[in-house]
Design a protein around this motif. Structure first.
Motif, mmCIF file in Angstrom:
data_model
loop_
_atom_site.group_PDB
_atom_site.id
_atom_site.type_symbol
_atom_site.label_atom_id
_atom_site.label_comp_id
_atom_site.label_asym_id
_atom_site.label_seq_id
_atom_site.Cartn_x
_atom_site.Cartn_y
_atom_site.Cartn_z
ATOM 1 N N ARG A 110 0.814 -1.219 0.000
ATOM 2 C CA ARG A 110 0.000 0.000 0.000
ATOM 3 C C ARG A 110 0.846 1.266 0.000
ATOM 4 O O ARG A 110 0.432 2.286 -0.544
ATOM 5 C CB ARG A 110 -0.890 0.029 1.249
ATOM 6 C CG ARG A 110 -1.942 -1.045 1.272
ATOM 7 C CD ARG A 110 -2.701 -0.963 2.587
ATOM 8 N NE ARG A 110 -3.530 -2.128 2.791
ATOM 9 C CZ ARG A 110 -3.956 -2.514 3.982
ATOM 10 N NH1 ARG A 110 -3.632 -1.816 5.075
ATOM 11 N NH2 ARG A 110 -4.703 -3.593 4.094
ATOM 12 N N ARG A 112 3.918 3.624 -0.986
ATOM 13 C CA ARG A 112 4.904 3.741 -2.067
ATOM 14 C C ARG A 112 6.322 3.827 -1.523
ATOM 15 O O ARG A 112 7.267 3.385 -2.138
ATOM 16 C CB ARG A 112 4.602 4.995 -2.907
ATOM 17 C CG ARG A 112 3.416 4.856 -3.811
ATOM 18 C CD ARG A 112 3.407 5.990 -4.817
ATOM 19 N NE ARG A 112 3.246 7.278 -4.173
ATOM 20 C CZ ARG A 112 2.070 7.850 -3.960
ATOM 21 N NH1 ARG A 112 0.964 7.257 -4.357
ATOM 22 N NH2 ARG A 112 1.985 9.026 -3.370
ATOM 23 N N ASP A 113 6.472 4.426 -0.345
ATOM 24 C CA ASP A 113 7.799 4.674 0.230
ATOM 25 C C ASP A 113 8.172 3.491 1.138
ATOM 26 O O ASP A 113 7.594 3.302 2.208
ATOM 27 C CB ASP A 113 7.722 5.977 1.033
ATOM 28 C CG ASP A 113 9.075 6.376 1.602
ATOM 29 O OD1 ASP A 113 9.977 5.516 1.689
ATOM 30 O OD2 ASP A 113 9.217 7.559 1.974
ATOM 31 N N TYR A 117 7.318 2.276 5.068
ATOM 32 C CA TYR A 117 6.767 0.966 5.453
ATOM 33 C C TYR A 117 7.577 0.389 6.600
ATOM 34 O O TYR A 117 7.029 -0.079 7.609
ATOM 35 C CB TYR A 117 6.788 0.002 4.251
ATOM 36 C CG TYR A 117 6.328 -1.397 4.623
ATOM 37 C CD1 TYR A 117 4.995 -1.760 4.510
ATOM 38 C CD2 TYR A 117 7.230 -2.344 5.146
ATOM 39 C CE1 TYR A 117 4.560 -3.027 4.886
ATOM 40 C CE2 TYR A 117 6.805 -3.606 5.527
ATOM 41 C CZ TYR A 117 5.475 -3.946 5.391
ATOM 42 O OH TYR A 117 5.059 -5.191 5.777
ATOM 43 N N PRO A 135 11.037 -3.360 -4.633
ATOM 44 C CA PRO A 135 10.750 -2.135 -5.394
ATOM 45 C C PRO A 135 10.166 -2.427 -6.766
ATOM 46 O O PRO A 135 9.322 -1.686 -7.257
ATOM 47 C CB PRO A 135 12.121 -1.482 -5.535
ATOM 48 C CG PRO A 135 12.926 -2.034 -4.424
ATOM 49 C CD PRO A 135 12.422 -3.436 -4.223
ATOM 50 N N GLN A 138 6.609 -3.411 -6.139
ATOM 51 C CA GLN A 138 5.917 -2.244 -5.592
ATOM 52 C C GLN A 138 5.492 -1.289 -6.710
ATOM 53 O O GLN A 138 4.411 -0.720 -6.680
ATOM 54 C CB GLN A 138 6.845 -1.529 -4.609
ATOM 55 C CG GLN A 138 6.226 -0.346 -3.899
ATOM 56 C CD GLN A 138 5.178 -0.796 -2.893
ATOM 57 O OE1 GLN A 138 5.254 -1.900 -2.374
ATOM 58 N NE2 GLN A 138 4.207 0.043 -2.639
ATOM 59 N N LYS A 139 6.342 -1.155 -7.729
ATOM 60 C CA LYS A 139 6.038 -0.246 -8.837
ATOM 61 C C LYS A 139 4.799 -0.705 -9.610
ATOM 62 O O LYS A 139 4.114 0.085 -10.225
ATOM 63 C CB LYS A 139 7.230 -0.191 -9.801
ATOM 64 C CG LYS A 139 8.181 0.957 -9.513
ATOM 65 C CD LYS A 139 9.314 0.922 -10.482
ATOM 66 C CE LYS A 139 9.285 2.110 -11.429
ATOM 67 N NZ LYS A 139 10.481 2.158 -12.262
ATOM 68 N N TYR A 143 -2.900 1.191 -5.804
ATOM 69 C CA TYR A 143 -3.640 1.296 -4.551
ATOM 70 C C TYR A 143 -5.132 1.215 -4.890
ATOM 71 O O TYR A 143 -5.689 2.084 -5.568
ATOM 72 C CB TYR A 143 -3.288 2.619 -3.858
ATOM 73 C CG TYR A 143 -3.885 2.774 -2.486
ATOM 74 C CD1 TYR A 143 -3.371 2.051 -1.408
ATOM 75 C CD2 TYR A 143 -4.956 3.630 -2.268
ATOM 76 C CE1 TYR A 143 -3.931 2.182 -0.149
ATOM 77 C CE2 TYR A 143 -5.506 3.770 -1.009
ATOM 78 C CZ TYR A 143 -4.990 3.049 0.049
ATOM 79 O OH TYR A 143 -5.535 3.184 1.296
ATOM 80 N N GLU A 228 -0.630 5.575 5.515
ATOM 81 C CA GLU A 228 -1.513 5.215 4.387
ATOM 82 C C GLU A 228 -2.591 6.298 4.196
ATOM 83 O O GLU A 228 -2.873 6.711 3.065
ATOM 84 C CB GLU A 228 -2.154 3.849 4.682
ATOM 85 C CG GLU A 228 -2.937 3.299 3.505
ATOM 86 C CD GLU A 228 -3.615 1.966 3.860
ATOM 87 O OE1 GLU A 228 -3.132 1.228 4.745
ATOM 88 O OE2 GLU A 228 -4.648 1.681 3.226
ATOM 89 N N GLN A 231 -0.848 9.402 2.843
ATOM 90 C CA GLN A 231 -0.460 9.231 1.434
ATOM 91 C C GLN A 231 -1.663 9.523 0.517
ATOM 92 O O GLN A 231 -1.555 10.266 -0.460
ATOM 93 C CB GLN A 231 0.028 7.795 1.218
ATOM 94 C CG GLN A 231 0.333 7.439 -0.234
ATOM 95 C CD GLN A 231 0.821 5.992 -0.377
ATOM 96 O OE1 GLN A 231 2.002 5.708 -0.206
ATOM 97 N NE2 GLN A 231 -0.070 5.073 -0.689
ATOM 98 N N ASP A 235 -2.047 12.834 -1.882
ATOM 99 C CA ASP A 235 -2.206 12.673 -3.333
ATOM 100 C C ASP A 235 -3.374 13.523 -3.833
ATOM 101 O O ASP A 235 -3.284 14.178 -4.871
ATOM 102 C CB ASP A 235 -2.472 11.200 -3.707
ATOM 103 C CG ASP A 235 -1.214 10.344 -3.621
ATOM 104 O OD1 ASP A 235 -0.116 10.906 -3.416
ATOM 105 O OD2 ASP A 235 -1.334 9.115 -3.760
#
Ligand SMILES: NC(=O)C1=CN([C@@H]2O[C@H](COP(=O)(O)OP(=O)(O)OC[C@H]3O[C@@H](n4cnc5c(N)ncnc54)[C@H](OP(=O)(O)O)[C@@H]3O)[C@@H](O)[C@H]2O)C=CC1
Ligand SMILES: CC(=O)N[C@@H](CCC(=O)OP(=O)(O)O)C(=O)O
Length: 286
Positions: A110, A112-113, A117, A135, A138-139, A143, A228, A231, A235
């Motif tokens: 969930r 990005r960073d 986490y 990573p 993750q990319k 979400y 979360e 984030q 956004d």
């Protein structure tokens, strides 16, 4: 319906962590679905058992016996729902065949960073080589707050299903932030959850004698859902938003209530907020 007929359905589903609360919910939701059939189910301690023996209300469903993840055969599976504890999930997902679409209910994809986490979940990524793999995966993760990112979800290989508290908070706040109806400062969130949110595993703090006839706050200033929530709201605002968030455990099994205190932008009325939310979540009845 027989298993053989289910296999003819369009999308063959694997359910990882089927013997937990979210696993049982997924079975319930898919039971009469026209396009999905469950062809694989896994469990940990309950591997080897039938779903009906673990959840008697599902005894009439024709489901495969649960196996351990390490014995799982994904050759007859198109998509998986991962209903596993966070931390455990990363290691299992990175080993899944590439053809699978994945919906992950845990918190592992969930944020990005990755540093965030590790800070909030208090653990490094568990497998030694995961720092390299994570990573990349993750990319690919989207979400999955469907109301906000429906198109991205449609095309994603890996959907990171939002947490319970963040869902209850982002759904009302994101449209108000995007419409510039509320200020970005002093957002205070008071949330209340039923006990099933903590999962089915036995924990002293969740015993009936600890929970019944009382209410208590927990994770004050440091609950893992804070980054979360921030984030998602940041956004929407396209600038950093911080929140004050306090969850409470209620003496009930299911359900959640979030009471959110905000400052309205100058000239905005409460009716404007309601109108915006109605517009954002309008249901068109045919
Ligand atoms: N409960 C809720 O309301 C929500 C939970 N979530 C998230 O979804 C995920 C699942 O939650 P929930 O269903 O409540 O959890 P549960 O504790 O109820 O179930 C966990 C499942 O994972 C299996 N499991 C546990 N450890 C391992 C392991 N090391 N390897 C393989 N399988 C394992 C368990 O098997 P066994 O039973 O055999 O031990 C069980 O099937 C979690 O990440 C949670 O944070 C997300 C949204 C809502
Ligand atoms: C009552 C309770 O313990 N709740 C859980 C959140 C449950 C949830 O659904 O969030 P996740 O998807 O991130 O697990 C907690 O506070 O950690």
């Amino acid at each position: 319906m027989q298993s053989s007929e289910k296999n003819k359905k369009e999308v063959r589903i694997g359910l990882l962590g089927a013997s937990g609360y979210t696993g049982a919910e997924i079975v319930r939701l898919l039971a009469n679905h026209p396009y999905f059939g469950i062809t694989l189910m896994t469990a940990d301690r309950k591997a080897g058992q039938s779903m009906g023996s673990v959840f008697p209300h599902l005894i009439t469903q024709d489901l495969p016996t649960m196996v351990s993840v390490k014995d799982a055969d994904f050759s007859s599976v198109d998509a998986v729902f991962c209903c596993l504890p966070h931390g455990t999930t990363q290691e299992i997902i990175k080993g899944l065949p590439r053809h699978l679409k994945i919906v992950d209910l845990s918190a592992d994809f969930r944020l990005r960073d990755i540093a965030e986490y590790e800070e909030w979940y208090g653990q490094p990524h568990s497998a030694s080589d995961l720092q390299l793999v994570f990573p990349i995966i993750q990319k690919e993760a989207v979400y999955g707050l469907t109301e906000i990112s429906r198109e991205d979800v449609k095309n994603a290989r890996l959907v990171a299903n939002p947490g319970c508290y963040p869902t209850s908070i982002q759904l009302p706040l994101v449209p108000l932030i995007k419409a510039k109806l509320i200020e970005h400062r002093n957002i205070i969130i008071d949330s209340k959850s039923g006990v099933s949110g903590a999962g089915r595993g036995a924990k002293e703090a969740n015993l009936y004698s600890e929970i019944a006839e009382g209410i208590y706050s927990y994770g004050v200033t440091k609950h893992r859902h804070v980054p979360e929530i921030e984030q998602g709201l940041s956004d929407a605002a396209q600038s950093k938003i911080n929140v004050s968030f306090t969850p409470h455990l209620m003496p009930m099994i299911r359900g959640m209530q979030s009471t959110i205190y905000i400052e309205m932008s100058q000239g905005v009325t409460v009716e404007d907020l309601y109108q915006q939310l109605r517009k954002s979540y309008e249901v068109h009845l045919i």
